[in-house]
Design a protein around this motif. Structure first.
Motif, PDB file in Angstrom:
ATOM      1  N   TYR A 513      20.755 -45.993 -23.438  1.00  0.00           N
ATOM      2  CA  TYR A 513      20.956 -44.546 -23.595  1.00  0.00           C
ATOM      3  C   TYR A 513      19.648 -43.798 -23.321  1.00  0.00           C
ATOM      4  CZ  TYR A 513      21.945 -40.067 -25.815  1.00  0.00           C
ATOM      5  OH  TYR A 513      22.082 -38.734 -26.074  1.00  0.00           O
ATOM      6  N   LEU A 514      18.563 -44.316 -23.872  1.00  0.00           N
ATOM      7  CA  LEU A 514      17.269 -43.658 -23.676  1.00  0.00           C
ATOM      8  C   LEU A 514      16.844 -43.709 -22.204  1.00  0.00           C
ATOM      9  CD1 LEU A 514      15.368 -44.849 -26.846  1.00  0.00           C
ATOM     10  CD2 LEU A 514      16.256 -42.568 -26.377  1.00  0.00           C
ATOM     11  N   LYS A 515      17.090 -44.825 -21.562  1.00  0.00           N
ATOM     12  CA  LYS A 515      16.740 -44.959 -20.151  1.00  0.00           C
ATOM     13  C   LYS A 515      17.517 -43.952 -19.313  1.00  0.00           C
ATOM     14  CE  LYS A 515      15.348 -49.815 -20.160  1.00  0.00           C
ATOM     15  NZ  LYS A 515      15.683 -51.174 -19.654  1.00  0.00           N
ATOM     16  N   GLN A 516      18.847 -43.816 -19.662  1.00  0.00           N
ATOM     17  CA  GLN A 516      19.676 -42.875 -18.913  1.00  0.00           C
ATOM     18  C   GLN A 516      19.182 -41.448 -19.106  1.00  0.00           C
ATOM     19  OE1 GLN A 516      23.801 -43.117 -19.900  1.00  0.00           O
ATOM     20  NE2 GLN A 516      24.435 -41.564 -18.373  1.00  0.00           N
ATOM     21  N   ARG A 517      18.843 -41.095 -20.340  1.00  0.00           N
ATOM     22  CA  ARG A 517      18.352 -39.741 -20.616  1.00  0.00           C
ATOM     23  C   ARG A 517      17.003 -39.480 -19.899  1.00  0.00           C
ATOM     24  NH1 ARG A 517      21.307 -35.842 -21.883  1.00  0.00           N
ATOM     25  NH2 ARG A 517      19.622 -34.847 -23.065  1.00  0.00           N
ATOM     26  N   LEU A 518      16.205 -40.552 -19.879  1.00  0.00           N
ATOM     27  CA  LEU A 518      14.903 -40.401 -19.221  1.00  0.00           C
ATOM     28  C   LEU A 518      15.068 -40.173 -17.718  1.00  0.00           C
ATOM     29  CD1 LEU A 518      11.805 -40.464 -19.509  1.00  0.00           C
ATOM     30  CD2 LEU A 518      11.912 -42.966 -19.190  1.00  0.00           C
ATOM     31  N   SER A 519      15.998 -40.935 -17.146  1.00  0.00           N
ATOM     32  CA  SER A 519      16.239 -40.761 -15.711  1.00  0.00           C
ATOM     33  C   SER A 519      16.800 -39.378 -15.407  1.00  0.00           C
ATOM     34  CB  SER A 519      17.192 -41.852 -15.205  1.00  0.00           C
ATOM     35  OG  SER A 519      18.442 -41.745 -15.843  1.00  0.00           O
ATOM     36  N   ALA A 521      16.255 -36.716 -17.170  1.00  0.00           N
ATOM     37  CA  ALA A 521      15.141 -35.756 -17.331  1.00  0.00           C
ATOM     38  C   ALA A 521      14.222 -35.781 -16.102  1.00  0.00           C
ATOM     39  CB  ALA A 521      14.371 -36.093 -18.594  1.00  0.00           C
ATOM     40  N   GLU A 522      13.972 -36.970 -15.553  1.00  0.00           N
ATOM     41  CA  GLU A 522      13.128 -37.074 -14.370  1.00  0.00           C
ATOM     42  C   GLU A 522      13.789 -36.383 -13.181  1.00  0.00           C
ATOM     43  OE1 GLU A 522      10.137 -38.215 -13.909  1.00  0.00           O
ATOM     44  OE2 GLU A 522       9.804 -38.849 -16.004  1.00  0.00           O
ATOM     45  N   ALA A 523      15.113 -36.594 -13.085  1.00  0.00           N
ATOM     46  CA  ALA A 523      15.845 -35.971 -11.967  1.00  0.00           C
ATOM     47  C   ALA A 523      15.818 -34.460 -12.077  1.00  0.00           C
ATOM     48  CB  ALA A 523      17.283 -36.496 -11.931  1.00  0.00           C
ATOM     49  N   GLU A 524      15.983 -33.955 -13.276  1.00  0.00           N
ATOM     50  CA  GLU A 524      15.969 -32.509 -13.489  1.00  0.00           C
ATOM     51  C   GLU A 524      14.578 -31.948 -13.218  1.00  0.00           C
ATOM     52  OE1 GLU A 524      17.228 -29.265 -16.941  1.00  0.00           O
ATOM     53  OE2 GLU A 524      17.320 -31.428 -17.328  1.00  0.00           O
ATOM     54  N   LYS A 525      13.576 -32.730 -13.633  1.00  0.00           N
ATOM     55  CA  LYS A 525      12.198 -32.300 -13.390  1.00  0.00           C
ATOM     56  C   LYS A 525      11.916 -32.235 -11.889  1.00  0.00           C
ATOM     57  CE  LYS A 525       7.436 -33.618 -14.357  1.00  0.00           C
ATOM     58  NZ  LYS A 525       6.550 -34.611 -14.987  1.00  0.00           N
ATOM     59  N   GLN A 526      12.387 -33.246 -11.202  1.00  0.00           N
ATOM     60  CA  GLN A 526      12.181 -33.271  -9.749  1.00  0.00           C
ATOM     61  C   GLN A 526      12.891 -32.104  -9.077  1.00  0.00           C
ATOM     62  OE1 GLN A 526      10.099 -35.352  -8.340  1.00  0.00           O
ATOM     63  NE2 GLN A 526      10.410 -34.469  -6.264  1.00  0.00           N
ATOM     64  N   TYR A 527      14.092 -31.851  -9.566  1.00  0.00           N
ATOM     65  CA  TYR A 527      14.879 -30.750  -9.006  1.00  0.00           C
ATOM     66  C   TYR A 527      14.155 -29.431  -9.203  1.00  0.00           C
ATOM     67  CZ  TYR A 527      18.493 -27.168  -8.723  1.00  0.00           C
ATOM     68  OH  TYR A 527      19.190 -25.997  -8.424  1.00  0.00           O
ATOM     69  N   PRO A 567      10.556 -25.096 -25.383  1.00  0.00           N
ATOM     70  CA  PRO A 567      10.438 -26.164 -26.434  1.00  0.00           C
ATOM     71  C   PRO A 567      11.188 -27.421 -26.036  1.00  0.00           C
ATOM     72  CG  PRO A 567      12.019 -24.491 -27.109  1.00  0.00           C
ATOM     73  CD  PRO A 567      11.381 -23.972 -25.816  1.00  0.00           C
ATOM     74  N   PRO A 568      10.810 -28.569 -26.618  1.00  0.00           N
ATOM     75  CA  PRO A 568      11.496 -29.838 -26.248  1.00  0.00           C
ATOM     76  C   PRO A 568      12.962 -29.819 -26.671  1.00  0.00           C
ATOM     77  CG  PRO A 568      10.060 -30.199 -28.121  1.00  0.00           C
ATOM     78  CD  PRO A 568       9.772 -28.802 -27.634  1.00  0.00           C
ATOM     79  N   ARG A 569      13.812 -30.496 -25.858  1.00  0.00           N
ATOM     80  CA  ARG A 569      15.258 -30.539 -26.152  1.00  0.00           C
ATOM     81  C   ARG A 569      15.577 -31.512 -27.289  1.00  0.00           C
ATOM     82  NH1 ARG A 569      18.043 -31.517 -20.474  1.00  0.00           N
ATOM     83  NH2 ARG A 569      19.851 -31.542 -21.874  1.00  0.00           N
ATOM     84  N   ALA A 570      16.798 -31.326 -27.809  1.00  0.00           N
ATOM     85  CA  ALA A 570      17.192 -32.174 -28.974  1.00  0.00           C
ATOM     86  C   ALA A 570      17.342 -33.622 -28.591  1.00  0.00           C
ATOM     87  CB  ALA A 570      18.493 -31.645 -29.578  1.00  0.00           C
ATOM     88  N   ASP A 571      17.796 -33.874 -27.344  1.00  0.00           N
ATOM     89  CA  ASP A 571      18.008 -35.279 -26.972  1.00  0.00           C
ATOM     90  C   ASP A 571      16.724 -35.949 -26.550  1.00  0.00           C
ATOM     91  OD1 ASP A 571      17.656 -33.757 -24.796  1.00  0.00           O
ATOM     92  OD2 ASP A 571      19.451 -34.433 -23.697  1.00  0.00           O
ATOM     93  N   CYS A 572      15.544 -35.187 -26.540  1.00  0.00           N
ATOM     94  CA  CYS A 572      14.261 -35.790 -26.206  1.00  0.00           C
ATOM     95  C   CYS A 572      13.341 -35.836 -27.402  1.00  0.00           C
ATOM     96  CB  CYS A 572      13.597 -34.995 -25.079  1.00  0.00           C
ATOM     97  SG  CYS A 572      14.520 -35.044 -23.532  1.00  0.00           S
TER      98      CYS A 572
END
Length: 584
Positions: A513-519, A521-527, A567-572
């Motif tokens: 789950y954490l790996k999926q959320r991290l990916s 977040a990375e995709a959104e950051k890249q976008y 601010p940081p999101r709840a799932d992070c």
């Protein structure tokens, strides 16, 4: 009654059953009441008081006294019951009975058995006891002629009824039956609270099939006797009753009773003297003529000599007598031989008179007098052959007289042998019947034993089968217990494995789950980064071309601030806030 025969002694069971003797009991019974005979053909006597003095004269049988409760005990019981009624008036039932429900003694003596029985079943116990107490007072005889007349009226009413049979008396009430028997026999004992006979015995006593003597209670005629007295006299028992007066007492080991050598019937000495049954007669030993005192039995009309009987009684019983008993027995013997014309009888008479006077005056102890009388009997026995020999040698006997004497002796011997043979035959039949009964009983017992053995064997087999079943069940229980233990261990093992797998799967799920959320977040950051770059390039091109739209510039600045300052999101959030992770 020769010295060789012991059938006249009242204590020898080999030739005759003893008259029953009842031992005195404290607070119970006394021996001083004369009662009415059960035979209606005999003249009834009046009931007398228990306090009457004992008379030993030959005109009245000293043995006609029986053992019943005293009037004092009855009155004490009544006073006690009366006191209990006064103390507890609410429990009194007698006073609340209507006159129609009450029953009198005359009603019981007069009315039908079933009617009185039905009424008595509804009466309280206190009223039934009161009826018995009233009859006790009447039989006690302390109330004078009025009570005696009342008793004679009751007895006449009972004895004149033809409906009082064994068949009808079965339906009688217990207290009703006791009252009827007491009226018919005139005996208080049937009302005594400490004496309880079965209803069958009471009925047999009433119909003269059982001895009315409480201490005897034999079936009558006793010993299946077929003599005229036993078969025709109602209620007579030859084991304990006098042939003359038809009454009984409890005296044994005494000269008060005289027994017959042949038929074993008994008579009071006083009754025998009064009726002339004791008198001089011819002796079978010394020839014809009045030679000695004899007793003539009224039952069989045979004679028995008395001297040998008295000697046997004293030899067997005198050592156990006390002073009073020895004096009384000497008086009986002196009265028996008072009119003796035989020299031996006269000597015995004077010897008894002498010893009696010495005992009464205190000149001789009872033990010394007992030894003296026993010595006197030995001397008579020694002197008897000499006197007979001298008497015979003094005169010659005619041949005809000798033949007559021999014939008399032979006839007497034959009669005795016939009676002995009949008695032996009767005893043989009884013994044979007893043996047959014993054989039948033994066969029954043998069958019972065989049945018990078979039952025991069957039970043994059943027990063995049950033991096998028990052992099998124990083995099954052990096996199931073993399987249960194994299943328990397997369940524990599976539980540990499940717990381990559950922890591992939870960790794997949290990691994925954490790996999926991290990916994501990375995709959104890249976008966003690409979008910003695009906007910067677009802005650069616009600035080079002379400026841009102000609204686009404002949107771009807001997006830039949101990207870097949001601010940081709840799932992070950190690991301790994540629901699928555990702190290390």
């Amino acid at each position: 009654m020769g010295t060789s025969s012991g059938s006249n002694i009242h204590h020898q069971p080999s030739s005759k059953m003893l008259p029953p003797r009842q031992q005195p009991r404290a607070g119970g019974l006394q021996t001083s009441l004369s009662l009415v005979s059960s035979d209606p053909r005999l003249s009834p006597e009046e009931p007398r008081s228990n306090s009457d003095h004992r008379r030993e004269s030959p005109t009245e049988s000293a043995s006609s006294r029986e053992t019943w409760p005293t009037a004092d005990a009855i009155m004490a019981k009544k006073m006690e019951n009366g006191k209990a009624e006064n103390d507890c008036p609410e429990q009194s039932v007698i006073r609340r009975l209507s006159s129609a429900d009450k029953i009198s003694l005359r009603d019981i003596a007069r009315e039908r058995v079933d009617i009185i029985s039905e009424k008595m079943h509804h009466l309280p116990d206190e009223f039934q006891e009161e009826l018995k107490n009233n009859l006790r007072v009447i039989l006690d005889g302390n109330g004078g002629s009025q009570q005696r007349d009342e008793f004679f009226i009751l007895q006449k009413l009972v004895q004149s009824r033809a409906d009082l049979t064994a068949k009808t008396l079965i339906r009688a009430h217990r207290v009703q039956l006791e009252i009827l028997v007491a009226i018919n026999t005139g005996i208080l004992a049937f009302l005594h609270p400490n004496i309880s006979l079965s209803q069958t015995s009471l009925i047999e006593v009433f119909v003269y099939k059982r001895c009315r003597n409480i201490a005897c209670q034999n079936q009558i005629p006793a010993d299946d006797c077929t003599c005229e007295i036993c078969t025709k006299r109602n209620g007579f028992c030859n084991l304990c009753m006098c042939v003359v007066c038809n009454k009984f007492d409890f005296e044994v080991n005494t000269c008060r009773w005289v027994g017959c050598d042949l038929c074993s019937h008994w008579t009071h000495t006083d009754c025998a003297i009064r009726d002339g049954l004791i008198c001089m007669g011819a002796s079978g030993k010394s020839g014809s003529g009045p030679s000695e005192m004899l007793f003539r039995c009224r039952a069989c009309n045979r004679t028995s000599e008395l001297l040998g009987w008295v000697k046997d009684v004293f030899q067997h019983c005198a050592p156990a007598w006390d002073r009073e008993a020895l004096t009384r027995e000497l008086d009986f013997v002196s009265r028996i031989f008072h009119g003796s014309e035989d020299p031996r009888g006269q000597k015995l008479f004077w010897k008894c008179k002498e010893l009696k006077e010495k005992i009464e005056s205190g000149l001789a102890e009872s033990s010394a007098a007992c030894r003296a009388i026993l010595m006197f009997f030995q001397e008579l026995e020694v002197d008897s052959p000499k006197s007979l020999e001298n008497g015979e040698s003094g005169r010659l006997i005619a041949p005809q007289e000798a033949c007559n004497r021999i014939a008399e002796v032979v006839h007497e011997a034959i009669r005795k042998m016939e009676m002995v043979a009949d008695e032996k035959m009767r005893m043989y039949k009884k013994a044979r019947m007893a043996v047959e009964a014993c054989d039948r009983e033994l066969q029954d017992k043998a069958r019972e034993v065989q049945e018990l053995k078979m039952e025991r064997q069957k039970k043994k087999v059943q027990i063995e089968e049950l033991e096998k079943i028990v052992r099998l069940k124990h083995a099954e229980a052990d096996m199931f217990q073993l399987k249960a233990n194994e299943a328990k261990r397997e369940a524990e093992r599976l539980q540990r494995i499940a717990l381990a797998k559950s922890d591992k799967s939870e960790e794997e799920y949290a990691s994925s789950y954490l790996k999926q959320r991290l990916s994501e977040a990375e995709a959104e950051k890249q976008y966003l980064f690409e979008k910003i770059k695009l906007q910067e390039s677009s802005r650069a091109s616009q600035s080079s071309g002379g400026g841009g739209d102000p609204s686009q510039l404002l949107m771009y600045s807001k997006m830039h601030d949101m990207h870097y300052n949001a601010p940081p999101r709840a799932d992070c959030l950190p690991n301790e806030r994540h629901p699928f992770r555990k702190n290390p």
